[in-house]
Structures are given as C-alpha cells and as structure tokens.
Design an enzyme around this catalytic site. Structure first.
Site, PDB file in Angstrom:
ATOM      1  N   HIS A  19      -4.717 -26.988  16.448  1.00 55.61           N
ATOM      2  CA  HIS A  19      -3.758 -26.966  17.531  1.00 55.61           C
ATOM      3  C   HIS A  19      -2.727 -28.255  17.549  1.00 55.61           C
ATOM      4  CE1 HIS A  19      -5.235 -23.537  20.169  1.00 55.61           C
ATOM      5  NE2 HIS A  19      -6.218 -23.829  19.458  1.00 55.61           N
TER       6      HIS A  19
ATOM      7  N   GLU B 118      -0.098 -28.800  19.094  1.00 54.09           N
ATOM      8  CA  GLU B 118       0.745 -28.806  20.078  1.00 54.09           C
ATOM      9  C   GLU B 118       0.125 -29.901  21.017  1.00 54.09           C
ATOM     10  OE1 GLU B 118      -1.826 -25.279  21.271  1.00 54.09           O
ATOM     11  OE2 GLU B 118      -1.084 -26.222  19.368  1.00 54.09           O
TER      12      GLU B 118
ATOM     13  N   CYS C 253      -3.247 -21.673  15.562  1.00 52.36           N
ATOM     14  CA  CYS C 253      -4.639 -20.765  15.592  1.00 52.36           C
ATOM     15  C   CYS C 253      -4.779 -19.591  15.753  1.00 52.36           C
ATOM     16  CB  CYS C 253      -5.121 -21.586  17.091  1.00 52.36           C
ATOM     17  SG  CYS C 253      -7.051 -21.253  17.235  1.00 52.36           S
TER      18      CYS C 253
END
Length: 238
Positions: A215, A217, A113
């Site tokens: 994202h 993660e 990002c």
C-alpha cells in the site's frame, strides 16, 4: 495540463454516522493526496454497470485500482474456499470491465493490493483465495501485518523494470492482504516478489499496466520511493 486520474471507490458496508446510510462509496484519502502531490487530479469512481465503463474512460487519462475486500473467485473459475473473506461482486464486475476496457484503449492503470489482483483476474490470471491455506511454500512471512498500516514490515525484491526504477531493488513495504496472484495473466510480467515467493509486483512490457501488492498510498509522505511510484505513474500519462 494536469491529468484526470480515476481512483476506484471502496464500499462501506456499515451504516455511516453522517448520513445513516449503508453502502456508501469512498476513496482512500491517502490515495487522493498522493495523486494531488504528484500533479494529477483525482476523480472518484464508484462502481457502475459495466456498460457505462466506456463513458468514464473517455474522460480519464489514467486509473488507480485501490484496495478493498476479497475478489469473487467465480470470476477466475473457482468456488469459494472456507477461508475466503468478504466479497462484493458488483464492485468486482465493474472493475473487471474497467480494467479490460482501459487496457484495450491503452489507458495506463496502476493496481494497489486488491487492485493488482483484480487487474490480474480481468486479464485472465488467477489468485490464491487464502495464502495461509493454499500457498505451497513452507516459508511464509506475515502478509497481513499487525503493525500500523503506514509502517513497513517486510522487504520485497524487485527485478529490472520500471517499478525498480521507482522504488529500488529492495524496498521495505507494508502489507495487508491474504489473497495474492497465483497465475499471472497472459502478457503480464512478474517483477517483484516477497522473500517467500509471493508476487508483489507486475507490469506489462509497455508499463501501461503496473501493480504492487503493498500500500504505497499509506507510505508516500514519509518514503520518497513510494512517492516516486505515484510520480512515475502520473508522468506516464503525459
């Protein structure tokens, strides 16, 4: 031997209830867990003076640039537009230097990002400071989703690339941003876009630099494709 992977820290501007201090540095736990699960050792990287970057890089095998606030537009030659959000120049300056030195020393980096955006700026590219007011397309999708952050909300088209080998040609991703790459940096190839054309993935030809606008993660534990993105990054460090 497990590789040491630096993860850039964000800054909490509110006073923490634990130590009653502002400007506490923190690394997202989901990113830490993703690195651990794919065989790396995570190392928090709070922002430091730019002249200390080389000392960090001598100890790291790779770096993940994480999300966070907007990027100071003076770093790519613009003054702030009215819709620009919170910026924090000390972190920006540190991460620009970190990205530039890592590329010069051939240390693999992954941007997430804002992390992709700061890498692009560090290498000479520009950003849309605010997609809603600056992006030229009449067809826009919701880039700052209202759904929970760990859930996907829009699709991305990924061209032939290392990124495509990890996540496939049409991954379903999450989205929490209002800035985006405008002009890609020299030597950086755009490899993924959203359906409205917003850049969602970049790579250099040697894949020492890779970035995604979503994202992963927050999704890797449930989505094998997002885990594969982290695994491919760790594998490139060997």
């Amino acid at each position: 031997m497990r590789k040491l992977i630096g993860i850039t820290a964000d800054v909490l501007f509110e006073t923490t209830p634990v130590i009653n201090e502002k400007h506490a540095d923190f690394v997202p736990r989901d990113a830490v867990n993703a690195v651990l699960a794919t065989g790396g050792i995570p190392v928090s990287l709070p922002h430091l003076p730019a002249d200390q970057v080389d000392g960090l890089l001598s100890r790291l095998d790779g770096i993940i640039f994480t999300g966070g606030p907007d990027i100071d537009p003076t770093l790519f030659g613009e003054d702030p537009v009215p819709a620009l959000g919170l910026t924090y120049r000390p972190r920006d300056l540190f991460e620009v230097a970190l990205a530039q030195h890592a590329v010069a020393q051939h240390i693999p980096i992954l941007g997430i990002c804002r992390g992709m955006q700061i890498i692009n700026v560090a290498l000479g590219g520009t950003l849309y400071q605010d997609l809603a007011s600056q992006y030229p397309s009449d067809y826009r999708i919701q880039h700052h989703q209202q759904a929970p952050g760990n859930l996907p909300t829009h699709h991305v088209t990924v061209g032939p690339s290392a990124l495509q080998r990890a996540v496939g040609p049409h991954p379903f991703v999450n989205s929490r941003h209002h800035q985006a790459i405008k002009t890609p940096a020299p030597g950086v190839r755009v490899v993924a876009r959203a359906n409205d054309g917003v850049i969602e993935g970049i790579e250099t030809p040697n894949v020492n630099v890779q970035g995604v606008q979503w994202h992963p993660e927050n999704m890797w534990a449930e989505d094998p494709r997002q885990r594969a993105l982290f695994q491919a990054f760790v594998d490139r460090l060997n």
